[in-house]
Design an enzyme around this catalytic site. Sequence first.
Site, short mmCIF file in Angstrom:
data_model
loop_
_atom_site.label_atom_id
_atom_site.label_comp_id
_atom_site.label_asym_id
_atom_site.label_seq_id
_atom_site.Cartn_x
_atom_site.Cartn_y
_atom_site.Cartn_z
N ASN A 111 0.84 -1.21 0.00
CA ASN A 111 0.00 0.00 0.00
C ASN A 111 0.87 1.25 0.00
O ASN A 111 1.96 1.26 0.57
CB ASN A 111 -0.97 -0.03 1.19
CG ASN A 111 -0.41 0.68 2.40
OD1 ASN A 111 -0.48 1.91 2.53
ND2 ASN A 111 0.18 -0.09 3.31
N PHE A 115 -1.70 8.12 4.32
CA PHE A 115 -2.59 8.71 5.35
C PHE A 115 -3.83 9.39 4.77
O PHE A 115 -4.15 10.53 5.11
CB PHE A 115 -1.83 9.72 6.21
CG PHE A 115 -0.87 9.13 7.21
CD1 PHE A 115 -1.08 7.88 7.76
CD2 PHE A 115 0.24 9.85 7.62
CE1 PHE A 115 -0.19 7.35 8.69
CE2 PHE A 115 1.14 9.34 8.55
CZ PHE A 115 0.91 8.08 9.08
N SER A 172 5.36 4.82 8.99
CA SER A 172 4.71 4.63 7.69
C SER A 172 5.67 5.08 6.60
O SER A 172 6.21 6.18 6.68
CB SER A 172 3.42 5.44 7.60
OG SER A 172 2.41 4.79 8.32
N ASN A 174 4.96 5.86 3.60
CA ASN A 174 4.29 6.58 2.51
C ASN A 174 4.13 8.07 2.73
O ASN A 174 3.47 8.75 1.96
CB ASN A 174 2.92 5.95 2.25
CG ASN A 174 3.06 4.48 1.90
OD1 ASN A 174 3.90 4.12 1.07
ND2 ASN A 174 2.28 3.62 2.54
N THR A 175 4.70 8.58 3.80
CA THR A 175 4.70 10.03 4.03
C THR A 175 6.17 10.43 4.10
O THR A 175 6.92 9.91 4.94
CB THR A 175 3.95 10.38 5.34
OG1 THR A 175 2.56 10.02 5.16
CG2 THR A 175 4.04 11.86 5.67
N LYS A 210 5.25 3.08 17.26
CA LYS A 210 5.24 1.99 16.27
C LYS A 210 6.41 2.18 15.32
O LYS A 210 6.57 3.24 14.72
CB LYS A 210 3.93 2.00 15.50
CG LYS A 210 3.83 0.88 14.46
CD LYS A 210 2.41 0.76 13.94
CE LYS A 210 2.28 -0.31 12.89
NZ LYS A 210 0.90 -0.41 12.39
N ASN A 239 5.64 -1.92 11.50
CA ASN A 239 4.88 -1.40 10.36
C ASN A 239 5.28 -2.18 9.10
O ASN A 239 5.96 -3.20 9.19
CB ASN A 239 5.18 0.10 10.21
CG ASN A 239 3.97 0.87 9.70
OD1 ASN A 239 3.37 0.49 8.69
ND2 ASN A 239 3.62 1.94 10.37
C1 LIG Z 1 -3.65 -0.94 3.49
C2 LIG Z 1 -2.84 -0.74 4.72
C3 LIG Z 1 -2.90 0.48 5.39
C4 LIG Z 1 -2.14 0.68 6.55
N1 LIG Z 1 -2.23 1.88 7.21
C5 LIG Z 1 -1.52 2.06 8.36
C6 LIG Z 1 -1.61 3.29 9.08
O1 LIG Z 1 -2.35 4.20 8.73
N2 LIG Z 1 -0.85 3.40 10.21
C7 LIG Z 1 -0.01 2.40 10.65
O2 LIG Z 1 0.64 2.54 11.67
N3 LIG Z 1 0.06 1.23 9.98
C8 LIG Z 1 -0.66 1.05 8.85
N4 LIG Z 1 -0.57 -0.15 8.19
C9 LIG Z 1 0.36 -1.19 8.69
C10 LIG Z 1 -0.37 -2.25 9.53
O3 LIG Z 1 -0.94 -1.67 10.68
C11 LIG Z 1 0.61 -3.35 9.94
O4 LIG Z 1 1.62 -2.80 10.77
C12 LIG Z 1 1.29 -4.03 8.75
O5 LIG Z 1 0.38 -4.17 7.68
C13 LIG Z 1 1.86 -5.41 9.10
O6 LIG Z 1 0.86 -6.30 9.51
P1 LIG Z 1 0.21 -7.40 8.51
O7 LIG Z 1 1.36 -8.13 7.85
O8 LIG Z 1 -0.63 -8.27 9.38
O9 LIG Z 1 -0.60 -6.62 7.52
C14 LIG Z 1 -1.30 -0.36 7.03
C15 LIG Z 1 -1.27 -1.59 6.36
C16 LIG Z 1 -2.01 -1.80 5.22
C17 LIG Z 1 -1.94 -3.13 4.51
#
Ligand SMILES: Cc1cc2nc3c(=O)[nH]c(=O)nc-3n(C[C@H](O)[C@H](O)[C@H](O)COP(=O)(O)O)c2cc1C
Length: 350
Positions: A111, A115, A172, A174-175, A210, A239
Amino acid sequence: MSAAERAGLALLQRLDPERAHGLALRALRAGLLPRRPPVTGPRLRTHLFGLDLPNPIGIAAGFDKNAVALHGLYDRSGMGFVEVGGITPRPQPGNARPRLFRLTEDQAVINRFGFNNDGMEAIAGRLAAHPGGRTGLNLGSNKDTTDRAADYVSVLTRCGPHADFATVNVSSPNTERLRDLQGPAALRALLARVIEANAGLQRPLPLLVKIAPDLPDDALDEIAGIAEESGLAGIIATNTTTDRTGLRSRHAAEPGGLSGQPLFERSTRVLARLSTRTHLPLIGVGGIATPEQAYAKILAGASAVQLYSALAFQGLGLIGALAEGLDRLLARDGHASVASAVGTGRDAWL
Ligand SMILES: Cc1cc2nc3c(=O)[nH]c(=O)nc-3n(C[C@H](O)[C@H](O)[C@H](O)COP(=O)(O)O)c2cc1C
């Protein structure tokens, strides 16, 4: 999973992933999914920074960015806790679409949302309408801000009265330059301001940080030290990653953060390393899709876990299955509680 749910999931998986996620949230809001109270019991009940969780399986940040489906998540997901957001002070659209990719062959997701969210006013209103008791805030900052710390403080101050913990998300990808806040001087300065604002709340929240999985060990050690000396309540590891090693999917080269299966090992190593450096509770996240993987995170040092990507492949019924499976694994190994298992298998990851 019922036949209807299986058909619904198969349908969603044929749609554009962002559209599919939007529909899943709408189905939750509309009460279309079956009721699933949290799986719980003496082994699963978890006391974490003042919160009483029925089980230690949480929904990670990003799943319900705008807190639109809280009622559904409490009643119909079986989760032990949920983190909403990332939330920024002002609403922002995020990056151009497409910005969410399903890497089915790799059981992964990329992704680059950046934000996208409705902003703290709208989200605070929704949080206020759902008292919760197990809801965390993922604090973020607007893309065009000139003072990132001020943004985290604003979101915490506005939404904090309606939440149960808050996460300072400095990881994150992406910022632009957000991850720079993980450097020791920047992190100390940021946390000092967030902690001061938190102390001013009528009911200060447990504060977590985080972190990214892409940090070297010495940086992890430093962050663990800073978190501890600042008086944070815990650390979330991790993350998404910018690493792309070993992927097969045609979307592998898309820019953004990678999550799901390929993240499991690295994020678990980070967790284990942190657990050698701090006694703070850790939340393990990254690539959990089976009870064995949830259990592995706990053995590596996590007091609770979170997941997101596997829900896109297996549906919300996975959460109850993880809790049941985890309960069986704890019983098999003679653990009376999650707490008694935490960190007992850490050495395998070091
Ligand atoms: C589509 C998407 C959006 C996410 N948005 C955020 C976010 O806004 N803030 C954040 O701390 N992590 C965000 N994450 C990261 C998840 O909270 C998590 O840390 C990460 O996906 C690893 O876990 P997973 O392998 O179970 O997905 C996002 C992940 C995905 C897939």
